[in-house]
Scaffold this active site. Structure first.
Site, PDB file in Angstrom:
ATOM      1  CG  LEU A   1      44.313  39.744  38.291  1.00  0.00           C
ATOM      2  CD1 LEU A   1      43.937  38.389  38.874  1.00  0.00           C
ATOM      3  CD2 LEU A   1      44.692  39.597  36.818  1.00  0.00           C
TER       4      LEU A   1
ATOM      5  CE  LYS B   1      42.166  48.670  43.091  1.00  0.00           C
ATOM      6  NZ  LYS B   1      41.175  48.684  44.194  1.00  0.00           N
TER       7      LYS B   1
ATOM      8  CE1 TYR C   1      43.301  38.226  57.893  1.00  0.00           C
ATOM      9  CE2 TYR C   1      40.954  37.824  57.666  1.00  0.00           C
ATOM     10  CZ  TYR C   1      42.246  37.604  57.242  1.00  0.00           C
ATOM     11  OH  TYR C   1      42.474  36.788  56.167  1.00  0.00           O
TER      12      TYR C   1
ATOM     13  CG  LEU D   1      39.490  40.587  42.055  1.00  0.00           C
ATOM     14  CD1 LEU D   1      38.622  41.720  42.569  1.00  0.00           C
ATOM     15  CD2 LEU D   1      39.388  40.472  40.537  1.00  0.00           C
TER      16      LEU D   1
END
Length: 381
Positions: free
Chosen positions: A272, A275, A78, A267
């Site tokens: 989901l 937007k 990350y 999401l």
């Protein structure tokens, strides 16, 4: 005197409100471990890319000090998308925050990268790509401990398998893509077991894994007398259900191998939330910033399924985000749901959705399942 009473009452009410906020998120043991984790886990993969270090620390403070979360998840690669120039920034953000809190109050999870020919810049790989070998596992963990500024990791996970498996929405298993020379389950497990015995890692888990992989690790654990996997971090959401529910739910059940599911991308990359169907969708939204990233979620079938879930949410006075997260939070086979956000406002909505679980009642669940019957794998490429 009257004013003092009023002040006392106001302070008491504020304290009660804060206490209720802190106690709304339940905790449970993660799989067969003694790790007591909050039902919401804070995701971190945007820190150092979409989010600054200061924003990451702000999210940590809100999640841990104001919301009752005690669990966070990072990875050596990350932030996302992983790049040589940014790799490790997420961990550095976490390390600065860890210095300000009681380390024993935090359940810290991280992940070592799986097989990759293209990711050549991770610590200990010497430019040769990433493998889940004994040597690379040991070097990876040492580097993670240094970046995080801690002497132990609560949960170490294999980010994705060393062997070939379909990943991130790919089509079903293709035997022609199997690779020779995959690191054995036994070598991986014994290397992880050594780290546990050395006190550098408390528990181990898998991620993006299959029923076959879970059972192979379980069998190796029994045969070798080595540590067992206690968790599985897989994608799980209204759009991505069948892979887990059609085999892993049984395998990971407390009655069987007892691995706690850490549901990531609840999401579905943000789609989901609804937007991306809006004309004013911000240009800074994740799927707009990284063309091709999670492209599976933007194909027409997935978009149609999302529209159906948004319709259900509207009918029951929920936002699409609240519906998707409350549904995931309510699933009994989910040990903890990993949520990530690029703003504090988003994070608050994601956490607050936990208090809406009761609204996903039998009626709403039945409506969701009807949509699922029509769109079982809408995110498959």
């Amino acid at each position: 005197r009257r004013s003092m009473i009023i002040i006392f009452v106001c302070l008491f009410a504020a304290a009660q409100s804060f206490s209720l906020t802190m106690n709304t998120i339940d905790r449970k043991f993660l799989g067969s471990s003694d790790l007591m984790v909050s039902k919401i886990c804070l995701g971190t993969m945007t820190w150092g890319q979409q989010n600054t270090e200061e924003e990451g620390i702000e999210q940590l403070n809100y999640a841990f000090h104001q919301s009752g979360i005690n669990f966070l998840d990072t990875a050596e690669m990350y932030p996302i998308p992983t790049k040589a120039e940014t790799q490790g920034r997420t961990d550095i953000t976490i390390s600065k925050w860890l210095k300000t809190v009681d380390r024993s109050s935090v359940v810290l999870a991280t992940k070592i990268a799986g097989y990759s020919d293209s990711i050549t810049w991770l610590p200990g790989r010497k430019g040769s790509g990433s493998r889940v070998s004994k040597t690379q596992i040991a070097l990876s963990v040492e580097a993670s401990l240094q970046r995080l500024g801690t002497d132990y990791i609560d949960l170490l996970q294999i980010h994705w398998p060393d062997r070939y498996v379909p990943l991130f929405g790919q089509s079903p298993y293709n035997q022609s893509l199997e690779r020779e020379g995959s690191i054995s389950f036994e070598e991986q497990l014994l290397a992880l077991d050594e780290l546990i015995k050395a006190g550098k890692v408390r528990y181990i888990g898998v991620s993006n894994e299959t029923p076959y992989g879970v059972m192979k690790f379980s069998s190796a654990s029994q045969l070798l007398g080595a540590a067992k996997m206690v968790s599985i971090q897989n994608s799980y959401s209204l759009l991505v259900r069948s892979d887990f529910e059609n085999g892993l739910t049984e395998v990971c059940s407390p009655s069987n191998e007892n691995l706690g599911l850490l549901a990531y991308s609840p999401l579905a990359g943000g789609i989901l939330t609804g937007k991306y169907a809006q004309p004013d969708c911000p240009s800074t939204a994740r799927l707009n910033i990284f063309p091709g990233y999670m492209a599976r979620y933007k194909q027409s079938l997935a978009q149609t399924a999302v529209a159906e879930y948004c319709r259900i949410a509207q009918q029951h006075q929920l936002s699409p985000t609240e519906l998707a997260l409350a549904w995931c939070y309510k699933q009994t086979h989910v040990a903890s749901t990993i949520i990530g956000a690029t703003s504090l406002t988003q994070l608050k909505e994601n956490i607050d959705a936990y208090t809406k679980r009761h609204l996903v009642d039998d009626t709403v669940s039945a409506e969701i399942d009807e949509v699922y019957k029509r769109f079982r794998d809408p995110a498959k490429i």
